[in-house]
Design a protein around this motif. Structure first.
Motif, PDB file in Angstrom:
ATOM      1  N   ALA A 140       0.827  -1.212   0.000  1.00 26.48           N
ATOM      2  CA  ALA A 140       0.000   0.000   0.000  1.00 26.48           C
ATOM      3  C   ALA A 140       0.860   1.260   0.000  1.00 26.48           C
ATOM      4  O   ALA A 140       0.559   2.241  -0.703  1.00 26.48           O
ATOM      5  N   LEU A 141       1.933   1.265   0.773  1.00 30.45           N
ATOM      6  CA  LEU A 141       2.825   2.437   0.853  1.00 30.45           C
ATOM      7  C   LEU A 141       3.528   2.674  -0.480  1.00 30.45           C
ATOM      8  O   LEU A 141       3.756   3.829  -0.881  1.00 30.45           O
ATOM      9  N   SER A 142       3.890   1.595  -1.170  1.00 29.21           N
ATOM     10  CA  SER A 142       4.632   1.733  -2.425  1.00 29.21           C
ATOM     11  C   SER A 142       3.739   2.142  -3.586  1.00 29.21           C
ATOM     12  O   SER A 142       4.234   2.647  -4.595  1.00 29.21           O
ATOM     13  N   SER A 238      -0.566   5.235  14.526  1.00 32.51           N
ATOM     14  CA  SER A 238      -0.680   4.066  15.405  1.00 32.51           C
ATOM     15  C   SER A 238      -1.986   3.293  15.146  1.00 32.51           C
ATOM     16  O   SER A 238      -2.006   2.063  15.224  1.00 32.51           O
ATOM     17  N   PHE A 239      -3.050   4.024  14.815  1.00 34.59           N
ATOM     18  CA  PHE A 239      -4.338   3.387  14.560  1.00 34.59           C
ATOM     19  C   PHE A 239      -4.399   2.806  13.144  1.00 34.59           C
ATOM     20  O   PHE A 239      -4.945   1.716  12.918  1.00 34.59           O
ATOM     21  N   CYS A 240      -3.818   3.512  12.191  1.00 35.71           N
ATOM     22  CA  CYS A 240      -3.955   3.147  10.779  1.00 35.71           C
ATOM     23  C   CYS A 240      -2.867   2.192  10.285  1.00 35.71           C
ATOM     24  O   CYS A 240      -2.946   1.694   9.152  1.00 35.71           O
ATOM     25  N   PHE A 241      -1.822   1.965  11.106  1.00 35.03           N
ATOM     26  CA  PHE A 241      -0.677   1.167  10.677  1.00 35.03           C
ATOM     27  C   PHE A 241      -1.104  -0.211  10.178  1.00 35.03           C
ATOM     28  O   PHE A 241      -0.573  -0.694   9.164  1.00 35.03           O
ATOM     29  N   SER A 242      -2.047  -0.831  10.868  1.00 31.43           N
ATOM     30  CA  SER A 242      -2.477  -2.189  10.503  1.00 31.43           C
ATOM     31  C   SER A 242      -3.756  -2.196   9.663  1.00 31.43           C
ATOM     32  O   SER A 242      -4.350  -3.247   9.453  1.00 31.43           O
ATOM     33  N   GLU A 245      -6.078  -1.035   4.197  1.00 36.68           N
ATOM     34  CA  GLU A 245      -7.248  -1.151   3.325  1.00 36.68           C
ATOM     35  C   GLU A 245      -8.295  -0.081   3.635  1.00 36.68           C
ATOM     36  O   GLU A 245      -9.179   0.189   2.810  1.00 36.68           O
ATOM     37  N   GLN A 246      -8.215   0.581   4.822  1.00 35.95           N
ATOM     38  CA  GLN A 246      -9.183   1.606   5.202  1.00 35.95           C
ATOM     39  C   GLN A 246      -8.694   3.030   4.977  1.00 35.95           C
ATOM     40  O   GLN A 246      -9.412   3.981   5.274  1.00 35.95           O
ATOM     41  N   TRP A 247      -7.474   3.155   4.443  1.00 37.41           N
ATOM     42  CA  TRP A 247      -6.958   4.503   4.201  1.00 37.41           C
ATOM     43  C   TRP A 247      -7.850   5.222   3.189  1.00 37.41           C
ATOM     44  O   TRP A 247      -8.201   4.689   2.140  1.00 37.41           O
ATOM     45  N   GLY A 248      -8.232   6.426   3.554  1.00 36.48           N
ATOM     46  CA  GLY A 248      -9.064   7.242   2.683  1.00 36.48           C
ATOM     47  C   GLY A 248     -10.550   6.974   2.806  1.00 36.48           C
ATOM     48  O   GLY A 248     -11.339   7.651   2.137  1.00 36.48           O
ATOM     49  N   PRO A 254      -6.879   9.296   6.760  1.00 34.81           N
ATOM     50  CA  PRO A 254      -6.775   9.870   5.413  1.00 34.81           C
ATOM     51  C   PRO A 254      -5.518   9.318   4.724  1.00 34.81           C
ATOM     52  O   PRO A 254      -4.633   8.768   5.368  1.00 34.81           O
ATOM     53  N   ILE A 255      -5.467   9.465   3.412  1.00 36.17           N
ATOM     54  CA  ILE A 255      -4.305   8.978   2.666  1.00 36.17           C
ATOM     55  C   ILE A 255      -3.045   9.680   3.200  1.00 36.17           C
ATOM     56  O   ILE A 255      -2.975  10.911   3.211  1.00 36.17           O
TER      57      ILE A 255
END
Length: 562
Positions: A140-142, A238-242, A245-248, A254-255
């Motif tokens: 996802a990061l790449s 810390s919340f979004c690290f795992s 699939e929910q980014w954005g 948020p992205i």
């Protein structure tokens, strides 16, 4: 230990500070990148290689800032000559300028190796991430969709790109390759065996430092190391690290957006680069000034004496100049200690055949018609050396090896001129002079000056002011037999002086013991112009025979460095 502190204490203190700053910068930036919240996602892709790449970069910036300063000779001469408020101990550090230049170069070489290896790993891991070889978060990061090609994290934007292609096409990659290759050539050509045997190779290759610094300033503009930026609403790492699939899709995630750090290397090196540019400009101005020949003399043992004049030229004892002969090479400048005294209306150098440049100059001069001017010569200097401080000591021990006698010729001449005055003002009350030569012919050009000094001191009733000993180190049995036969004569068979020539090498323990015995409460300056092997011996003797008690004899070691 106390004796060691007398000669090396302040130098060791300065090196301790330098090393302390290097360690501090490395540790500080290592933990900044290894623990910083803005690099959490970057560290997920790169691991500890991120910190191992950035910490050496900080140390590199610091040493690249320092490395040009020791070779700004006019700046150093200004400090030691004009700002005499700095004491003798401080001025001695200036004489270690080339040693510090090399030390900074070694640190740059080491940090470049660590920095390069770490970034090679980073590129490999960036490439594996874009190919989807790792977990969902790395993928996802790449593959983040960036806005205007600015907010991505992984600088490798296509899974068709190889690490080699990226290294030779990206700005950071190609400048890194150029910097590294330049540094390898500079360091390898600076090895003693290359510098002594193939000076031209060393000289030309060393000027790749221009390419190195240009590449260094541009290198950071590639911004391949990127950190997370603040968004609105903020991205809760810390919340979004795992939950990639929910980014954005949820307010807490948020992205994430990323940006490269602002290039900082230019801020470290711009000052020294400007000073060095001024140095080269001053050298060019001096090069354009007219130099005239007053006299050209070919001495024994292929030693060429040039007596030169130049408008506005002023010197001090023991100083040196750089000579350039455009007929031989437009770019090469070679250092030579001046053998003239400040009281004379010219300045002179004695040049021994020791390489291609000196051989060509001697050949050109030998082919000149009688009374003709020599080839055009550029002169840069004069520059200060340790020998400038000879008259700051109560007692001076001068040791010259072969052509290394040149700075002491200047000192001896200056003493002669000073004693021609009715009341010479000298702090120095005793000089011990030692000259070591392999051949008898080498003594000839300097013996005349010693004869004049010898008679001058006797006339003034100051024969004890100058004690000199000449050592013929390349002797054989025929020399020794001849010397024994003529030992009872008033003058020496080799030099014509009253002081007899010694055969073999000096017993330095005996010499230092004698100086200490004759000067029990004095500060003795020991000055050498000669090989590094002899320097190590004399430096140890200065430590061995110095006393921590300031009321007793102390020996301070000084060596000519070019």
């Amino acid at each position: 230990m106390g004796n060691w502190i007398v000669n090396h204490g302040f130098t060791a203190f300065l090196l301790f500070i330098w090393m302390g700053i290097n360690i501090f910068l490395f540790v500080w930036f290592y933990f900044f990148y290894d623990l910083g919240d803005q690099f959490i996602y970057t560290r997920h892709l790169l691991g500890s290689a991120l910190a191992w790449a950035r910490a050496p970069a900080a140390v590199l910036n610091f040493n690249c800032m320092l490395i040009l300063l020791p070779v700004c000779r006019n700046l150093l001469s200004l400090i030691r000559g004009t700002f005499m408020c700095c004491g003798r101990t401080m001025r001695k550090q200036i004489d270690h300028n080339l040693s510090f230049h090399k030390l900074a170069a070694y640190m740059i070489g080491l940090m470049t190796a660590v920095h390069t290896v770490a970034h090679l790993l980073n590129i490999e891991w960036y490439n594996d991430s874009i190919r989807g070889d790792y977990d969902a978060l790395s993928d996802a990061l790449s593959r983040l969709e960036d806005e205007g090609n600015t907010t991505y994290l992984n600088p490798i934007r296509s899974n068709n790109t190889t690490p080699t292609h990226f290294a030779f096409t990206s700005l950071a990659g190609i400048t890194g390759v150029i910097i590294t290759l330049s540094l390898i050539l500079i360091i390898t050509s600076s090895m003693e065996v290359i510098r002594r045997s193939y000076f031209e190779v060393f000289w030309y290759t060393h000027h790749l430092f221009v390419v190195f610094f240009i590449g260094l300033v541009i290198h950071g503009a590639g911004r391949i190391v990127r950190s997370q930026q603040t968004t609105d609403p903020p991205h809760n790492t810390s919340f979004c690290f795992s939950r990639p699939e929910q980014w954005g899709t949820i307010p807490e995630c948020p992205i994430p957006q990323f940006a490269g750090g602002f290039p900082q290397t230019w801020m470290w090196v711009i000052g020294p680069m400007f000073l060095y540019l001024c140095e080269r400009l001053l050298r060019f101005i001096r090069y354009m000034q007219k130099v005239e020949y007053r006299k050209i003399v070919m001495r024994p043992s292929k030693v060429l004496e040039l007596q030169l004049t130049k408008k506005g030229f002023k010197m001090d004892v023991g100083q040196y100049i750089f000579l350039n002969c455009p007929s031989i090479s437009q770019l090469e400048w070679h250092p030579f200690t001046m053998t003239s005294a400040p009281e004379e209306d010219f300045f002179s150098v004695h040049i021994r055949s020791a390489g291609d440049w000196t051989d060509k100059l001697i050949s050109m001069v030998q082919e000149l018609p009688e009374g003709a001017q020599g080839p055009k010569m550029g002169v840069d200097g004069p520059f200060g050396t340790a020998s400038e401080d000879v008259f700051d000591y109560e007692v001076a021990m001068l040791v010259g090896a072969g052509i290394g006698v040149t700075p002491f010729a200047s000192i001896m001449k200056s003493i002669w001129y000073k004693f021609k005055e009715s009341n010479p003002k000298l702090r120095t009350r005793k000089i011990y002079f030692y000259w070591l030569c392999r051949e008898t012919h080498a003594f000839e050009w300097f013996a005349d000056l010693l004869q004049v000094l010898e008679s001058e001191m006797e006339e003034r009733g100051m024969a004890d002011f100058l004690t000199y000993k000449l050592f013929l180190t390349g002797w054989d049995k025929s020399h020794a037999t001849h010397a024994m036969v003529h030992f009872d004569e008033d003058t020496d068979i080799v030099t014509g002086l009253k002081q007899k020539t010694h055969y073999g090498r000096p017993n330095w323990d005996k010499e230092f013991e004698q100086v200490r015995k004759e000067n029990p409460t004095s500060t003795v300056g020991q000055f050498l112009c000669g090989p590094a092997v002899l320097a190590k011996v004399l430096e140890k003797k200065c430590v061995k025979y110095s006393d921590v008690d300031p009321r007793k004899t102390r020996f301070y070691f000084n060596k000519e460095n070019f």
